[in-house]
Design a protein around this motif. Sequence first.
Motif, PDB file in Angstrom:
ATOM      1  N   ASP A 104      39.976  51.836  47.062  1.00  0.00           N
ATOM      2  CA  ASP A 104      39.173  52.272  46.106  1.00  0.00           C
ATOM      3  C   ASP A 104      39.573  51.660  44.539  1.00  0.00           C
ATOM      4  O   ASP A 104      40.625  51.705  44.331  1.00  0.00           O
ATOM      5  CB  ASP A 104      39.169  53.839  45.852  1.00  0.00           C
ATOM      6  N   GLY A 156      41.845  63.354  40.963  1.00  0.00           N
ATOM      7  CA  GLY A 156      41.380  62.471  39.739  1.00  0.00           C
ATOM      8  C   GLY A 156      40.851  63.232  38.666  1.00  0.00           C
ATOM      9  O   GLY A 156      41.039  63.138  37.450  1.00  0.00           O
ATOM     10  N   LEU A 183      45.179  59.047  44.557  1.00  0.00           N
ATOM     11  CA  LEU A 183      44.796  57.941  44.791  1.00  0.00           C
ATOM     12  C   LEU A 183      45.251  57.814  46.256  1.00  0.00           C
ATOM     13  O   LEU A 183      44.959  56.945  47.368  1.00  0.00           O
ATOM     14  CB  LEU A 183      44.669  56.904  43.826  1.00  0.00           C
ATOM     15  N   SER A 204      42.394  51.513  36.711  1.00  0.00           N
ATOM     16  CA  SER A 204      42.231  51.706  38.206  1.00  0.00           C
ATOM     17  C   SER A 204      43.322  50.787  38.713  1.00  0.00           C
ATOM     18  O   SER A 204      44.090  51.314  39.738  1.00  0.00           O
ATOM     19  CB  SER A 204      40.851  51.354  38.563  1.00  0.00           C
ATOM     20  N   TYR A 232      38.883  54.066  41.090  1.00  0.00           N
ATOM     21  CA  TYR A 232      39.423  55.590  40.815  1.00  0.00           C
ATOM     22  C   TYR A 232      39.400  55.875  39.481  1.00  0.00           C
ATOM     23  O   TYR A 232      39.191  57.297  39.191  1.00  0.00           O
ATOM     24  CB  TYR A 232      40.625  55.422  41.509  1.00  0.00           C
TER      25      TYR A 232
END
Lengths: 441, 305, 277
Positions: free
Chosen positions: A154, A333, A143, A357, A157
């Motif tokens: 984001d 990811g 990330l 996330s 993620y």
Amino acid sequence: MSATSARPSHAAQPSGSAFILKKALISAAVALVLFSLMIGVRTEAGPQGGLIYWTRFGDLAAMVGTVFGGSIIIELLRQWWGPVDKDRIVPKPVQAAMSFAGRWLAPALLVFAFLVPVIFYNQRYILDLSILVLTYVMLGWGLNVVVGLAGLLDLGYVAFYAVGAYSYALLATNFGLSFWVCLPLAGILAAFWGVLLGFPVLRLRGDYLAIVTLAFGEIIRLVIINWQSLTGGPNGVSGIPRPTLFGIPLDNSDDGLAAKLGIEFSPTHRIVFLFYLILAMALLTNWVTIRLRRLPIGRAWEALREDEVACRALGINVTTTKLTAFATGAMFGGLAGAFFATRQGFISPESFTFQESALVLAIVVLGGMGSQLGVALAALTMIGGFELFRGFDQYRMLVFGIAMVLLMIWRPRGLIGHRAPTVFLERNQAISSDLVKEGHG
Amino acid sequence: MDYFAQQLINGLVLGSIYGLIAIGYTMVYGIVGMINFAHGDIFMIGGFIAMISFLVLVSLGLTAIPLILLIVLLVSMVITALYGWTIERIAYRPLRHSFRLAPMLSAIGMSFVLTNFSQVSQGARVKPVPPIITGGYTLHEGSEGFAVQLSNIQIVVVLATIVLLAVFTWLVSRTRLGRDMRACEQDQTMASLLGVDVDRTISMTFVIGAALAAVAGMMYLLYYGLVDFFMGFVAGIKAFTAAVLGGIGSLPGAMLGGLAIGLIETFWSAYFSVEYKDVAAFSILIVVLIFMPTGLLGRPEVEKV
Amino acid sequence: MSGDPILTVDRLMMRFGGIVAVNELSFAAERRKITALIGPNGAGKTTVFNCITGFYRPSGGAIRLAHDDGRSIQLERLNDFRISKQAKVARTFQNIRLFPGMTALENLMVAQHNALMRASGLTLLGLLGLPSWREAEQRAIELARTWLDRVGLLDRADDAAGNLPYGDQRRLEIARAMCTEPALLCLDEPAAGLNARESGGLNELLLSIRNEQGTSILLIEHDMSVVMEISDHVVVMDYGVKIAEGTPQAVRDDPKVIAAYLGADEEEAIAVMESGT
């Protein structure tokens, strides 16, 4: 959750016991109102379905008292500590020590990481925890490419983590593909989804991008829950094959690794294998990221974070540059997701909620945006700290939330507050994070 | 047609609730420029306080429903507003001039705190309340035995929303506080130089936003007859979606977005599938933003070069 | 105007809603010359710049760029990053837009993005660390070093751009634009905020860019000492239209120009006339 930090924001702060007492009384009064109904009255669905309630004035009094006392203590500490500014928060000698430590910290951590299975061979719990920490280190590093380098926020993620996990789980259970075939596929699929999402939405700026990524994360999760024929819905996918050492299973069968090597089988072998697997994957992520930063694409990511308009004036295709960052982050990811699936042997939508996330994002921001070492330290702190509270299960998220707030107030710029240049002529000197922009995306 | 009309009514009611929450998001965003992730949980706290105060009042022997509702409304607005104020003070003010992501993460942390606080203090189980406002009207008797119903509670929700919006619009456009808020939205430094108490104005923004969320929480409680500790997350995301859909920073946009999300959700459930109603809402958000990057009523972002 | 124009602006129109910011503007900038675009505040100069450099899409008219090799590019049909990448037009900004958290050297490396992307085989070869990539990177660093030296910032190469003094930032931005190896360099008020000594240095730098690199320069400037000293040709705008053009001498004596500045701002008009003497 207390009202104790109600602090005046102006420089000249009065002191003296009357002032402290007054503040504490106000805090206590605020706490009394806040907690009056939520703590003072406990409700529950009664046996007949209706609601019943009982009072808990003792608990309420205890909470208000705690706030009162806490307020006094905090105020005393504050006056003892003096006005809050950067240099005081981290005293000079400590800063010097930290920069010294910074030089050997990363290699030391690396050596330690390699030795973990040796030191803790018989402590299954620690091995499991280390694997968990490393998974989050990898997610954080992934990330970090998106948020830390390219400055794109984001909030979804976990979607790519889920895509990777389900890719491996479904390919392996339906088609019998091995982990080593599925791993790159999971990465590619996740990157593909990253591009698919990224292409239309990356021209959005700032918080619009944040909410769209969040929505995307929720969409993926909801589709997984509801597309039962494919994903098994809330029940998840089970019986996901364990990874093999290039075709040699790590079990107690005759073909197993233990049998081949002629040693006694132990389930710990697999754990150790998984540990080194995720360590290798995380280090690969790290290596690729460090490499990319020194390549034009990585510099363009950082330039994008600093000033998008200037990038356009320099002939940089902003859209493709953002897309590559998004896809790269998504790929890491996805790889981590595939690992997660093979380690657990079972996955369900519950593992891919917004909380995940938020946790990964917190790791990146707490680490100090863009800093690889910072992310690793933050993952260790957060996941390790989180584990410490496993015993107090119901208070875990409470403590976690409070810790997040406090850490942000303590170090809004993260643990590692400087940026290392990617190229230099004479001096390789770090850049203070005060100068580094955080991006608009 | 009757079915359609019924869904329209249901959608508007749901949309009103989303709209009330969305206003809190949009106000805070307009002035402080941050996504107040804890706002959905403020709504949840509002619902809980309404539920508890209702329970206490009834057990104290009060029977006049309008009086009870009025007291519940006031109590939940006041206490929830104090929650909003406290959170701003503790978690956001120290980070006001800091790094952009820091207050947002602080807000996410706060959201976890509130969710878990209510789980720990009130238990994890869903809290049902009996229907408080009952009755209604049959608007149209269909030929196939389907009747379009308008219940009293639906009327109350929509009326309350309209009244609050009117008061709120007056507040922002006509009062000193509203003027200060608009000034802070434009330029905080300049506003403070011109004698606007920025700290107080921002605090009041959180207070008003939380009070509106409390009303939404109470309406939710009355309409659905239950509260639970996790309801803030989903409602919060939907309301934030609504705020963005309408154009974040725009107050009419928040209401419009709320209604849009409510209608999309209701119609999707009615005509397609209940399971995918949230997917529909989020997908439409994405599609709208692709074509109108600043939402329905948002001001286009002028890029100064 | 005769000669060999690199940039020809033909009846350029730019409307924002009902407001006409640029109205039927035509002018040309000659190859290897310095052309100045001047005019009172709000005359529409920066809008013209934004049209030329692809940040705005013109409402009408044509902007043509003729390269040395005879290639002709219609700039109004390109947008965004392609202006710099394909048409080789570089620009600076009125409010400096460096990458403040990156070093001066890194700023100049980012400017060579497209060339380096090719050299790194769209990242893949670079990721493997092939020698061809290493050489290309070394060349890029050398080019950056050359330009840092030219703008007198060699000793600050490893400092964060955001830490440099204002005048240094201005020069670094010009160096960064030059690292894209442009055919046309557009400078938006390069002398704004500079003191007399710095602005003298700027004049020398711009003249040397014209003479040594052969880069054509188009600049917007308020500082008339800069305009009068280095421009080969001056175009004067007011209210979105061209009111005069010619040599610095001719323009300075043009009554329409004086009237425009007087009408707009007395001090500015006086400054125009004084700085020319």
